[in-house]
Scaffold this motif. Sequence first.
Motif, PDB file in Angstrom:
ATOM      1  N   LEU A  21     -10.700 -88.342 -16.761  1.00 12.42           N
ATOM      2  CA  LEU A  21     -11.191 -88.222 -15.388  1.00 12.42           C
ATOM      3  C   LEU A  21     -12.698 -88.430 -15.328  1.00 12.42           C
ATOM      4  O   LEU A  21     -13.230 -88.947 -14.341  1.00 12.42           O
ATOM      5  N   GLY A  22     -13.391 -88.069 -16.408  1.00  6.14           N
ATOM      6  CA  GLY A  22     -14.832 -88.276 -16.468  1.00  6.14           C
ATOM      7  C   GLY A  22     -15.231 -89.744 -16.545  1.00  6.14           C
ATOM      8  O   GLY A  22     -16.392 -90.083 -16.310  1.00  6.14           O
ATOM      9  N   ARG A  23     -14.271 -90.627 -16.875  1.00  7.33           N
ATOM     10  CA  ARG A  23     -14.558 -92.066 -16.954  1.00  7.33           C
ATOM     11  C   ARG A  23     -13.871 -92.837 -15.834  1.00  7.33           C
ATOM     12  O   ARG A  23     -13.797 -94.074 -15.886  1.00  7.33           O
ATOM     13  N   LEU A  24     -13.360 -92.154 -14.828  1.00  4.21           N
ATOM     14  CA  LEU A  24     -12.596 -92.816 -13.775  1.00  4.21           C
ATOM     15  C   LEU A  24     -13.447 -93.829 -13.014  1.00  4.21           C
ATOM     16  O   LEU A  24     -14.597 -93.575 -12.686  1.00  4.21           O
ATOM     17  N   ASN A  38     -13.232 -82.076 -14.364  1.00  2.00           N
ATOM     18  CA  ASN A  38     -13.657 -83.379 -13.848  1.00  2.00           C
ATOM     19  C   ASN A  38     -12.788 -83.892 -12.699  1.00  2.00           C
ATOM     20  O   ASN A  38     -12.891 -85.065 -12.321  1.00  2.00           O
ATOM     21  N   TYR A  39     -11.957 -83.016 -12.118  1.00  2.00           N
ATOM     22  CA  TYR A  39     -11.161 -83.458 -10.968  1.00  2.00           C
ATOM     23  C   TYR A  39     -12.050 -83.870  -9.800  1.00  2.00           C
ATOM     24  O   TYR A  39     -11.625 -84.619  -8.915  1.00  2.00           O
ATOM     25  N   THR A  40     -13.302 -83.415  -9.804  1.00  2.09           N
ATOM     26  CA  THR A  40     -14.220 -83.797  -8.716  1.00  2.09           C
ATOM     27  C   THR A  40     -14.492 -85.297  -8.708  1.00  2.09           C
ATOM     28  O   THR A  40     -14.910 -85.839  -7.683  1.00  2.09           O
ATOM     29  N   ASN A  41     -14.255 -85.972  -9.839  1.00  2.35           N
ATOM     30  CA  ASN A  41     -14.419 -87.418  -9.862  1.00  2.35           C
ATOM     31  C   ASN A  41     -13.407 -88.126  -8.967  1.00  2.35           C
ATOM     32  O   ASN A  41     -13.638 -89.260  -8.532  1.00  2.35           O
ATOM     33  N   ARG A  54     -15.088 -90.823  -6.813  1.00  5.27           N
ATOM     34  CA  ARG A  54     -14.656 -92.200  -7.063  1.00  5.27           C
ATOM     35  C   ARG A  54     -13.544 -92.660  -6.116  1.00  5.27           C
ATOM     36  O   ARG A  54     -12.978 -93.737  -6.321  1.00  5.27           O
ATOM     37  N   CYS A  55     -13.233 -91.841  -5.119  1.00  9.51           N
ATOM     38  CA  CYS A  55     -12.146 -92.165  -4.184  1.00  9.51           C
ATOM     39  C   CYS A  55     -10.853 -92.462  -4.949  1.00  9.51           C
ATOM     40  O   CYS A  55     -10.130 -93.420  -4.644  1.00  9.51           O
ATOM     41  N   GLY A  56     -10.601 -91.637  -5.964  1.00 11.37           N
ATOM     42  CA  GLY A  56      -9.426 -91.835  -6.801  1.00 11.37           C
ATOM     43  C   GLY A  56      -8.231 -91.033  -6.320  1.00 11.37           C
ATOM     44  O   GLY A  56      -8.319 -90.189  -5.430  1.00 11.37           O
TER      45      GLY A  56
END
Length: 340
Positions: free
Chosen positions: A233-236, A261-264, A268-270
């Motif tokens: 998630l940190g590299r999303l 890292n769910y905040t990514n 990242r609009c993931g």
Amino acid sequence: MTDLTNRQVVLRKRPTGLVEPTDTELIEVPAPELADGEALVRNTYLGIDAAVRTWLDDQPGYLPPVQLGDPIRAAGVAEVIATRCDAYAVGDVVTTLSDFQEYTVVRDDLFTTVIPGVVDQLAMLSVYGSTGATAYFGMTDIGKPQPGETVVVSAAAGATGSLAGQIAKIAGARVVGIAGGPEKCRVVVEEFGFDACVDYRADDLPGQLKEACPKRVDVFFDNVGGPILDAVLGRLAQGGRVALCGVISSYLTGEHPGPANYTNLLARCGTMQGFNTLNNWGRFDEAFEHLKAWEAAGQLVHREQVHDGLEHAVDALNGLFTGANIGKTVVKVADPTPAA
């Protein structure tokens, strides 16, 4: 069919961590008599999946837990030997939700599928059964890999992960596996055709991911959860998609720490989505059609690790959590009937 003796591995105690010898017992009982609408199958191979361990806990899930005294549940390949059900004929080869036992009763429901023209029963478990369908639906419906995108797959040396990564390669993506140890990483690249593989047992997983995925991660097919999910998630990438297939890292403990890292997903609009293959029952023919075509074209490679004998079923299950498996873990219960 009471003249048949049915060997079963039954659950005696709820395990804590790995399944201990005293948690199960190998017993012999008569094979069951059939009621109308039922068929009796002879199990030839059992597929050992990490989900089997979750069914041994007294916790609700998408299937009820195995009860004490009952045989342990598992997917399998079987041959119909007697029938009082119009859906099955004697000699049919089926994939089914079976048990750690020699004979099982099946009905006309979503858990049992006749696979015509079977030559390789092992391939039914490692490609055409629930394993292949899981990889297909998770990768194509949620991952939706595009040519040139970067796809990461955890537990990449396992049965589902190895297929999911190959499906992404077929779609034209660059595929990076995550596996434990140099040998598994070698197999992921050299046998399963991934572009690269990260060893999560080595140091600095986030750093390894940054090196292997310089353009970040567009799709993550996750079988593991825990710190590995957090690191990916940190590299999303922008618009990244995460398909949640399993949480092997916490099946033994029952503890599921949330990723920091769910905040990514926000930044990242993931998207991150779980799925259940059984919800796609009506589309299994679609999955099998694609999987068969890809295998016939040499685009799908599968590998099985076979344990010979029902008495080794528990050891095979524990091997999923000790890093002993590559490809599909299978227990051979009986010799398949030779093709006519």
